[in-house]
Motif scaffolding. Structure first.
Motif, PDB file in Angstrom:
ATOM      1  N   ASN A 157       0.966  -1.242   0.023  1.00  0.00           N
ATOM      2  CA  ASN A 157      -0.004  -0.142   0.126  1.00  0.00           C
ATOM      3  C   ASN A 157       0.717   1.428   0.162  1.00  0.00           C
ATOM      4  OD1 ASN A 157      -1.518   2.033   1.149  1.00  0.00           O
ATOM      5  ND2 ASN A 157      -3.014   0.826   2.137  1.00  0.00           N
ATOM      6  N   PRO A 158       0.651   2.303  -1.162  1.00  0.00           N
ATOM      7  CA  PRO A 158       1.734   3.397  -0.991  1.00  0.00           C
ATOM      8  C   PRO A 158       1.497   4.213   0.008  1.00  0.00           C
ATOM      9  CG  PRO A 158       0.148   3.355  -2.807  1.00  0.00           C
ATOM     10  CD  PRO A 158      -0.133   2.114  -2.144  1.00  0.00           C
ATOM     11  N   ILE A 159       0.426   4.334   0.874  1.00  0.00           N
ATOM     12  CA  ILE A 159       0.275   5.449   1.867  1.00  0.00           C
ATOM     13  C   ILE A 159       0.781   4.579   3.001  1.00  0.00           C
ATOM     14  CG2 ILE A 159      -1.635   6.200   3.609  1.00  0.00           C
ATOM     15  CD1 ILE A 159      -3.502   5.645   1.029  1.00  0.00           C
ATOM     16  N   PHE A 160       0.792   3.248   3.040  1.00  0.00           N
ATOM     17  CA  PHE A 160       1.493   2.603   4.229  1.00  0.00           C
ATOM     18  C   PHE A 160       3.104   2.764   4.092  1.00  0.00           C
ATOM     19  CE2 PHE A 160      -1.852  -0.625   5.236  1.00  0.00           C
ATOM     20  CZ  PHE A 160      -2.759   0.069   5.783  1.00  0.00           C
ATOM     21  N   ALA A 161       3.654   2.710   2.828  1.00  0.00           N
ATOM     22  CA  ALA A 161       4.809   2.883   2.427  1.00  0.00           C
ATOM     23  C   ALA A 161       5.473   4.241   2.930  1.00  0.00           C
ATOM     24  CB  ALA A 161       5.277   2.528   1.041  1.00  0.00           C
ATOM     25  N   LYS A 162       4.794   5.254   2.282  1.00  0.00           N
ATOM     26  CA  LYS A 162       4.983   6.685   2.686  1.00  0.00           C
ATOM     27  C   LYS A 162       5.050   6.996   3.943  1.00  0.00           C
ATOM     28  CE  LYS A 162       3.509  11.353   1.767  1.00  0.00           C
ATOM     29  NZ  LYS A 162       2.314  11.818   2.103  1.00  0.00           N
ATOM     30  N   ALA A 163       4.176   6.403   5.107  1.00  0.00           N
ATOM     31  CA  ALA A 163       4.092   6.433   6.235  1.00  0.00           C
ATOM     32  C   ALA A 163       5.334   5.936   7.070  1.00  0.00           C
ATOM     33  CB  ALA A 163       2.790   5.987   6.993  1.00  0.00           C
ATOM     34  N   MET A 164       5.706   4.845   6.364  1.00  0.00           N
ATOM     35  CA  MET A 164       6.665   3.827   7.216  1.00  0.00           C
ATOM     36  C   MET A 164       7.874   4.680   6.901  1.00  0.00           C
ATOM     37  SD  MET A 164       6.891   1.092   8.641  1.00  0.00           S
ATOM     38  CE  MET A 164       8.398   1.300   9.657  1.00  0.00           C
ATOM     39  N   ASP A 165       8.151   5.148   5.676  1.00  0.00           N
ATOM     40  CA  ASP A 165       9.234   5.918   5.386  1.00  0.00           C
ATOM     41  C   ASP A 165       9.552   6.937   6.310  1.00  0.00           C
ATOM     42  OD1 ASP A 165      11.466   5.956   3.202  1.00  0.00           O
ATOM     43  OD2 ASP A 165      10.894   8.260   3.221  1.00  0.00           O
ATOM     44  N   ALA A 171      -0.148  10.268  11.615  1.00  0.00           N
ATOM     45  CA  ALA A 171      -1.155   9.303  11.972  1.00  0.00           C
ATOM     46  C   ALA A 171      -2.355   9.802  11.417  1.00  0.00           C
ATOM     47  CB  ALA A 171      -1.255   9.500  13.570  1.00  0.00           C
ATOM     48  N   LYS A 172      -2.752  11.208  11.457  1.00  0.00           N
ATOM     49  CA  LYS A 172      -4.215  11.738  10.953  1.00  0.00           C
ATOM     50  C   LYS A 172      -4.250  11.029   9.350  1.00  0.00           C
ATOM     51  CE  LYS A 172      -5.311  15.261  14.128  1.00  0.00           C
ATOM     52  NZ  LYS A 172      -5.095  16.710  14.122  1.00  0.00           N
ATOM     53  N   GLU A 173      -3.289  11.292   8.724  1.00  0.00           N
ATOM     54  CA  GLU A 173      -3.289  11.071   7.325  1.00  0.00           C
ATOM     55  C   GLU A 173      -3.631   9.463   7.065  1.00  0.00           C
ATOM     56  OE1 GLU A 173       0.317  13.989   5.932  1.00  0.00           O
ATOM     57  OE2 GLU A 173       0.558  12.189   5.162  1.00  0.00           O
ATOM     58  N   VAL A 174      -2.676   8.604   7.688  1.00  0.00           N
ATOM     59  CA  VAL A 174      -3.026   7.202   7.616  1.00  0.00           C
ATOM     60  C   VAL A 174      -4.323   6.742   8.093  1.00  0.00           C
ATOM     61  CG1 VAL A 174      -2.177   4.938   8.380  1.00  0.00           C
ATOM     62  CG2 VAL A 174      -0.571   6.665   7.728  1.00  0.00           C
ATOM     63  N   LEU A 175      -4.714   7.235   9.292  1.00  0.00           N
ATOM     64  CA  LEU A 175      -6.025   6.770   9.859  1.00  0.00           C
ATOM     65  C   LEU A 175      -7.250   7.280   8.801  1.00  0.00           C
ATOM     66  CD1 LEU A 175      -5.308   6.911  13.453  1.00  0.00           C
ATOM     67  CD2 LEU A 175      -5.270   5.015  12.070  1.00  0.00           C
ATOM     68  N   ASN A 176      -6.774   8.464   8.510  1.00  0.00           N
ATOM     69  CA  ASN A 176      -7.933   9.018   7.216  1.00  0.00           C
ATOM     70  C   ASN A 176      -8.109   8.243   6.098  1.00  0.00           C
ATOM     71  OD1 ASN A 176      -9.706  11.306   7.336  1.00  0.00           O
ATOM     72  ND2 ASN A 176      -8.100  12.593   7.375  1.00  0.00           N
ATOM     73  N   GLU A 177      -6.921   7.814   5.575  1.00  0.00           N
ATOM     74  CA  GLU A 177      -6.841   7.092   4.360  1.00  0.00           C
ATOM     75  C   GLU A 177      -7.596   5.624   4.405  1.00  0.00           C
ATOM     76  OE1 GLU A 177      -6.174   7.575   1.303  1.00  0.00           O
ATOM     77  OE2 GLU A 177      -5.407   9.529   1.537  1.00  0.00           O
ATOM     78  N   LEU A 178      -7.391   5.118   5.768  1.00  0.00           N
ATOM     79  CA  LEU A 178      -8.032   4.053   6.005  1.00  0.00           C
ATOM     80  C   LEU A 178      -9.633   3.872   6.539  1.00  0.00           C
ATOM     81  CD1 LEU A 178      -4.913   2.396   8.191  1.00  0.00           C
ATOM     82  CD2 LEU A 178      -5.831   1.766   5.490  1.00  0.00           C
ATOM     83  N   GLY A 179     -10.158   5.333   6.619  1.00  0.00           N
ATOM     84  CA  GLY A 179     -11.542   5.484   6.862  1.00  0.00           C
ATOM     85  C   GLY A 179     -11.456   5.036   8.569  1.00  0.00           C
TER      86      GLY A 179
END
Ligand code: ACO
Length: 457
Positions: A222-230, A332-340
């Motif tokens: 998941n590119p959002i996870f990869a960005k957050a992980m990075d 955290a907000k970005e990731v949780l937002n993306e995941l609904g």
């Protein structure tokens, strides 16, 4: 870039012995920015006294050009670059290069460095059998300490610390192999087969792939996870002379090999007062359970007779805010937002806890603010990491910081073995007594041990 030596200031600092009236001038050293430092190296030689500083709250143990922190203003810079800019515009391997080689890489340097890291991610196949020696329920940090220490038994061509090429090879190997080791520790704990690294993936993508892919089906990172992980990797990459980095420097000062030194850093990072805090934060949020219970936990944290502390709050150096926490909260907000998952109950508790604590006189007066770990656990949980892997991920990202400090120390002509002194408070002298003449009034607390009937298995 050349190493910049500290400047000896024209100012001195005078110590006065009130009993004799004698005075002693201490030289004052200046770095590029930050507080001045009293040079006390000749103090014992000249005056026969030590300084006393448990926890090193006022002691600079070395000079370093890697990371600058201003805890009062909430500033963190690596090689002069603010952490916020690195987190927004760089990727993790850019930051690794910066920490190791003092500057951001040119396109050619970036390509070469990425190639080198990518092509050192695999582990010696015999090393893979080590994992099977651990119990399935072993904490992954216990496995990390063991496997990283064992690298010294496999990579003999990179343990000569006086050979710059071997130092470079060891540095690249450690940065490259840590995600593989961490992912194998996880796969072993859940009984799944190890997943080998893929050279077409970025560092963060590879980490997620090795953690979550299985041989039986296609896995898309998941590119959002990869960005957050990075971003999490960048935010944890270095933090000057913290407990684990100082551990690595102290171990390295005895000329120990780099793999052994990094293993000692992992051990130090494991504790809940340091890298174990994000695991502890999530456990605490789970224990709080609902917003109604927050005040009870705040009161417990304030009670001096209760050992409970708000995990993810407070920092030895930051006394206004932790700049990494600001970036982490947004991520955290970005990731949780993306995941609904905007209504995630733990995120709600975390935000409410932060809001209440930041207004509470106790936390305000003691300068206790959320640190980097307060929000990182929520992101990692959303990505799918179990809590006992949080500190492993911290160790993966901090490896570059540890190895950069180790490399800087080995290259420092003033480097000597680290050997703190002490204020001795034990018995001054005792006469030896034969065992038959010894009387003890206190029963040793470990006496139950010899009451056991059999050897421990
Ligand atoms: N909750 C409640 N009270 C706290 C907290 C907290 N999280 N942190 C510090 N205090 C209080 C202490 O009780 C102490 O009070 P006192 O002056 O009345 O005795 C005072 O604040 C100062 O605390 P110290 O422990 O002396 O500060 P120190 O600089 O040694 O500790 C530390 C810093 C270890 C981070 C501490 O704040 C803590 O334990 N925090 C929780 C664990 C945590 O989040 N660790 C992660 C750190 S960040 C990292 O490693 C990446």
């Amino acid at each position: 870039m050349k190493r910049i030596d500290p400047i000896v200031s024209e100012k001195t600092f005078t110590l006065t012995n009130n009993a004799t009236g004698e005075t002693y001038d201490l030289p004052v050293l200046e770095g590029t920015i930050g507080p001045q430092v009293l040079d006390i190296r000749a103090l014992y030689r000249d005056l026969g006294i030590f300084t006393y500083d448990p926890g090193f709250t006022s002691t600079a143990s070395c000079d370093s050009g890697i990371t600058y922190i201003d805890g009062e203003k909430g500033i963190l810079k690596h090689r002069g670059y603010p952490i916020e800019e690195l987190a927004s515009h760089s990727d993790y391997l850019d930051v690794c290069y910066l920490l190791l080689y003092e500057d951001l890489p040119s396109p050619e340097e970036k390509e070469q460095f990425n190639w080198s890291i990518t092509h050192h991610t695999m582990l010696d196949d015999q090393l893979m059998t080590f994992f099977r020696g651990f119990r399935r329920d072993a904490h992954p940090m216990a496995i990390m300490v063991g496997i990283v220490g064992a690298l010294s038994a496999f990579y003999h061509d990179s343990t000569d610390i006086y050979d710059p090429m071997q130092r470079m090879l060891a540095s690249h190997r450690l940065i490259a192999k840590m995600p593989t080791i961490g992912a194998c520790a996880y796969k072993y704990s859940i009984g799944q087969p190890f997943i080998y690294p893929r050279n077409d993936l970025s560092y963060a993508e590879n980490l997620l792939y090795m953690m979550f892919a299985t041989p039986s089906e296609e896995y898309q990172v998941n590119p959002i996870f990869a960005k957050a992980m990075d971003r999490i990797l960048i935010l944890h990459a270095d933090h000057e002379q913290n407990a684990s980095t100082s551990t690595v420097r102290l171990a390295g000062s005895s000329q120990a090999n780099p793999f052994a030194c990094i293993s000692s850093g992992i051990a130090s990072l494991w504790g809940p007062a340091h890298g174990g805090a994000n695991e502890a934060v999530l456990n605490m949020l789970g224990e709080i359970g609902t917003s109604e219970n927050i005040l009870e936990f705040i009161e417990r944290a304030k009670d001096p007779s209760d050992p409970f502390r708000l995990m993810g709050f407070g920092h030895r150096v930051y006394k206004s805010f932790d700049p990494r926490a600001t970036v982490m909260k947004e991520t955290a907000k970005e990731v949780l937002n993306e995941l609904g998952m905007v209504d995630d109950p733990l995120l709600e508790i975390a935000q409410e806890l932060e809001r209440i604590a930041l207004k509470d006189e106790y936390f305000v007066s003691k300068n206790l603010y959320p640190n980097v770990d307060f929000y990182s656990g929520l992101i990692l949980k959303a990505i799918g990491f179990p809590t006992n892997m949080f500190t492993v991920l911290f160790a993966i990202s901090r490896t570059v910081g540890w190895i950069s400090h180790w490399k800087e120390m080995i290259g420092d002509p003033d480097n000597r073995i680290g050997r703190p002194r002490q204020l001795y408070t034990g018995e001054a002298h005792r006469e030896f007594a034969h065992v038959t003449h010894r009387k003890h009034t206190k029963k040793p607390i470990w006496s139950w041990l010899w009451g056991g009937k059999k050897n421990e298995s």
